[in-house]
Design a protein around this motif. Structure first.
Motif, PDB file in Angstrom:
ATOM      1  N   ILE A 160      -0.715   7.898   5.845  1.00  0.00           N
ATOM      2  CA  ILE A 160      -0.707   6.513   5.378  1.00  0.00           C
ATOM      3  C   ILE A 160      -1.438   5.583   6.335  1.00  0.00           C
ATOM      4  CG2 ILE A 160       0.804   4.550   4.873  1.00  0.00           C
ATOM      5  CD1 ILE A 160       2.788   6.562   3.694  1.00  0.00           C
ATOM      6  N   ASP A 161      -1.265   5.739   7.653  1.00  0.00           N
ATOM      7  CA  ASP A 161      -1.939   4.852   8.608  1.00  0.00           C
ATOM      8  C   ASP A 161      -3.458   4.966   8.488  1.00  0.00           C
ATOM      9  OD1 ASP A 161       0.350   3.748   9.558  1.00  0.00           O
ATOM     10  OD2 ASP A 161       0.424   4.939  11.411  1.00  0.00           O
TER      11      ASP A 161
ATOM     12  N   LEU B  94      -5.087   5.701   5.785  1.00  0.00           N
ATOM     13  CA  LEU B  94      -5.447   4.997   4.555  1.00  0.00           C
ATOM     14  C   LEU B  94      -5.450   3.487   4.778  1.00  0.00           C
ATOM     15  CD1 LEU B  94      -6.110   5.142   1.517  1.00  0.00           C
ATOM     16  CD2 LEU B  94      -3.644   5.126   1.075  1.00  0.00           C
ATOM     17  N   LEU B  95      -4.451   2.994   5.525  1.00  0.00           N
ATOM     18  CA  LEU B  95      -4.356   1.559   5.791  1.00  0.00           C
ATOM     19  C   LEU B  95      -5.487   1.050   6.677  1.00  0.00           C
ATOM     20  CD1 LEU B  95      -0.506   1.217   6.348  1.00  0.00           C
ATOM     21  CD2 LEU B  95      -1.847   0.230   4.477  1.00  0.00           C
TER      22      LEU B  95
ATOM     23  N   GLN C 162      -8.565   1.088  -0.218  1.00  0.00           N
ATOM     24  CA  GLN C 162      -7.239   1.700  -0.201  1.00  0.00           C
ATOM     25  C   GLN C 162      -6.762   1.997  -1.617  1.00  0.00           C
ATOM     26  OE1 GLN C 162      -4.430  -0.714   1.966  1.00  0.00           O
ATOM     27  NE2 GLN C 162      -5.861  -1.055   3.663  1.00  0.00           N
TER      28      GLN C 162
ATOM     29  N   LEU D 281      -6.383   5.641  -3.276  1.00  0.00           N
ATOM     30  CA  LEU D 281      -5.048   6.048  -3.708  1.00  0.00           C
ATOM     31  C   LEU D 281      -5.067   6.445  -5.176  1.00  0.00           C
ATOM     32  CD1 LEU D 281      -2.090   6.335  -2.854  1.00  0.00           C
ATOM     33  CD2 LEU D 281      -1.743   3.953  -3.547  1.00  0.00           C
TER      34      LEU D 281
ATOM     35  N   ALA E  83       1.481   1.333  -4.505  1.00  0.00           N
ATOM     36  CA  ALA E  83       0.901   0.984  -3.204  1.00  0.00           C
ATOM     37  C   ALA E  83       1.836   0.097  -2.398  1.00  0.00           C
ATOM     38  CB  ALA E  83      -0.445   0.292  -3.414  1.00  0.00           C
ATOM     39  N   GLU E  84       2.498  -0.829  -3.064  1.00  0.00           N
ATOM     40  CA  GLU E  84       3.415  -1.731  -2.363  1.00  0.00           C
ATOM     41  C   GLU E  84       4.564  -0.958  -1.724  1.00  0.00           C
ATOM     42  OE1 GLU E  84       6.067  -5.783  -3.201  1.00  0.00           O
ATOM     43  OE2 GLU E  84       4.935  -4.833  -4.822  1.00  0.00           O
TER      44      GLU E  84
ATOM     45  N   LEU F  31       2.584   1.592   1.077  1.00  0.00           N
ATOM     46  CA  LEU F  31       1.656   1.036   2.055  1.00  0.00           C
ATOM     47  C   LEU F  31       2.187  -0.222   2.726  1.00  0.00           C
ATOM     48  CD1 LEU F  31      -1.769   1.492   0.204  1.00  0.00           C
ATOM     49  CD2 LEU F  31      -0.441   3.138   1.544  1.00  0.00           C
ATOM     50  N   SER F  32       3.135  -0.894   2.082  1.00  0.00           N
ATOM     51  CA  SER F  32       3.646  -2.147   2.635  1.00  0.00           C
ATOM     52  C   SER F  32       5.066  -2.030   3.170  1.00  0.00           C
ATOM     53  CB  SER F  32       3.599  -3.251   1.564  1.00  0.00           C
ATOM     54  OG  SER F  32       2.290  -3.407   1.056  1.00  0.00           O
TER      55      SER F  32
ATOM     56  N   ARG G 151       8.191   0.887   8.531  1.00  0.00           N
ATOM     57  CA  ARG G 151       7.999   2.254   9.004  1.00  0.00           C
ATOM     58  C   ARG G 151       9.274   3.087   8.924  1.00  0.00           C
ATOM     59  NH1 ARG G 151       3.424   3.734  11.547  1.00  0.00           N
ATOM     60  NH2 ARG G 151       1.849   2.130  11.942  1.00  0.00           N
TER      61      ARG G 151
ATOM     62  N   ARG H 270       7.901   9.470   1.410  1.00  0.00           N
ATOM     63  CA  ARG H 270       7.205   9.371   2.692  1.00  0.00           C
ATOM     64  C   ARG H 270       7.995  10.101   3.766  1.00  0.00           C
ATOM     65  NH1 ARG H 270       5.837   3.455   4.946  1.00  0.00           N
ATOM     66  NH2 ARG H 270       7.997   3.582   5.674  1.00  0.00           N
TER      67      ARG H 270
END
Length: 440
Positions: A252-253, A255-256, A263, A267, A288-289, A292-293, A296, A311
């Protein structure tokens, strides 16, 4: 009857693109299109002594009062032609997707289960179907991949799907059927303009034809250009995606670190290419929200279709929901000579590796408390802790096949070989390969 040379030559050219298929399956509804395709295939088979085996598959949706009669007609025709025939009944789950989409999903589930290696499924979609599909997707705001409409060929399950009549108009098929005196079944629901495709066919396309008589070829060309553009984009997406994949998950990092527009596009490509999911924009933004948002320390889960995404250690993983209900409680014998299919995946081996069994092999799955002494190490360690070190997601650990010789753990899938079962001479051993059913 004599088959029209133009259609027969076109069919021969389409089929010639397939690499020596083991068997053809014709998706036969009993309607005009599949009836003509069947007749063309029979004509081609009479000309070619080495023509592959031809089988018929009829899907019984149970949506019409005449459905039983259609299935019976199909079976009787195949009996008369001495063709193998399978009639499959399906149960539709139209919750949230509509009857048309549910019927399509049910059909393709059967097709995927049916096809074996070397099989080709033939569908009788024609040029008018292609134009209608393009128009429907245009009205839904599709991008290049959607506006490419139906591909002439694509992978399907363990085989291939081929639409050899995609460049032939319905008028041509109708003329052939009448010339040959064929009989076919008419689905009364095709006249119901409540369905979007039927409305286009009955109300919109005739008006287009009056104004632009050659609209079919124009739309066919537009779909081809979109397919080329989509293929080129996919090549770029694949190049971007490869560095982001690690241990069966999407980092994920990494991709970010890309611009926001890339992105979402990447995705979307990942979900489409690895999971056969073509999410609408609203769904994609929601997905995505969540991943990706989110914080952690969050543990988001997103379920869509048959898949569940989650995740773990900064990576996005997915798997089929039904995998959690599949397991083997009894050891399975395996001699390495042929792949071992399992509900959890597929285990195979070939010469040229470092694994050397010492006696008969059995395959088992975790039940807790296992210990593993890795090759070259002097002591054993908890398998649970090793899997944690290797970053295997908890949901996948129970599905890893464990290879035993007697009561000794010999290998952990294709991830590790235990002490006593490793040879440095690769020409003397086996290379194990584990394909998790959830892996993409």
């Amino acid at each position: 009857m004599v088959a029209r040379p133009d259609l027969l030559d076109g069919l021969r050219a389409s089929l010639a693109g397939e690499a020596s298929p083991r068997r053809y399956w014709l998706a036969y509804s009993g309607g005009l299109d599949s009836r003509v395709l069947l007749e063309l295939l029979l004509a081609l088979r009479r000309q070619q002594p080495d023509f592959p085996d031809l089988h018929i598959i009829h899907i019984h949706h149970g949506l019409q009062a005449e459905a039983d009669a259609w299935a019976q007609h199909c079976q009787q025709l195949c009996d008369a032609l001495q063709l193998p025939c399978e009639v499959r009944r399906v149960q539709l789950d139209s919750h949230g997707v509509g009857v048309e989409a549910a019927a399509r999903q049910a059909r393709y589930q059967v097709f995927e289960q049916l096809l074996c290696e070397g099989d080709v499924l033939l569908q009788a979609h024609h040029l008018d179907d292609q134009c209608e599909t393009l128009m429907l997707r245009l009205l839904r705001g599709a991008g290049p991949e959607g506006l490419a409409a139906m591909p002439r060929r694509r992978p399907l399950g363990r085989g291939q799907l081929l639409r050899p009549l995609l460049g032939v108009s319905r008028a041509q098929l109708l003329a052939c059927a009448r010339e040959w005196g064929l009989r076919w079944q008419e689905d009364p629901s095709n006249a119901d303009v409540c369905f979007d495709r039927n409305y286009l066919r009955a109300e919109v396309m005739p008006r287009l034809e009056r104004r632009w008589p050659a609209y079919r070829r124009s739309l066919e060309r537009a779909a081809l250009l979109q397919a080329r553009a989509a293929s080129l984009l996919d090549e770029y997406f694949e190049q971007d995606l490869q560095p982001l994949l690690c241990g069966g998950g999407l980092v994920i990092d990494d991709l970010l670190a890309l611009p926001p527009s890339r992105q979402l596009a990447l995705l979307h490509y990942y979900l489409r290419s690895r999971w056969q999911l073509n999410l609408e924009q609203a769904q994609l933004h929601s997905f995505a929200e969540q991943f990706l948002s989110a914080r952690r320390d969050a543990a988001p889960v997103f379920c869509v279709g048959p898949w569940r995404f989650y995740r773990y250690r900064g990576r996005l993983f997915g798997e089929a929901v039904e995998l959690h209900t599949r397991s083997h409680s009894e050891p399975l014998s395996w001699d390495l000579s042929a792949p071992l299919p399992l509900p959890q995946g597929r285990l195979s081996a070939h010469r040229g590796g470092h694994f050397v069994p010492a006696g008969p092999l059995t395959v088992r799955f975790r039940c807790g408390g296992e210990r593993c002494q890795l090759a070259g190490e002097s002591h054993s360690r908890s398998l649970k802790k090793l899997l944690q070190e290797w970053g295997v997601p908890p949901l996948r650990r129970q599905r890893l096949p464990l290879l035993y010789c007697g009561e000794r753990l010999a290998a952990v899938a294709d991830m590790a070989i235990c002490e006593g079962f490793y040879t440095p001479a690769s020409e003397m051993g086996w290379q194990l390969s584990w394909r998790d059913a959830a892996g993409r």
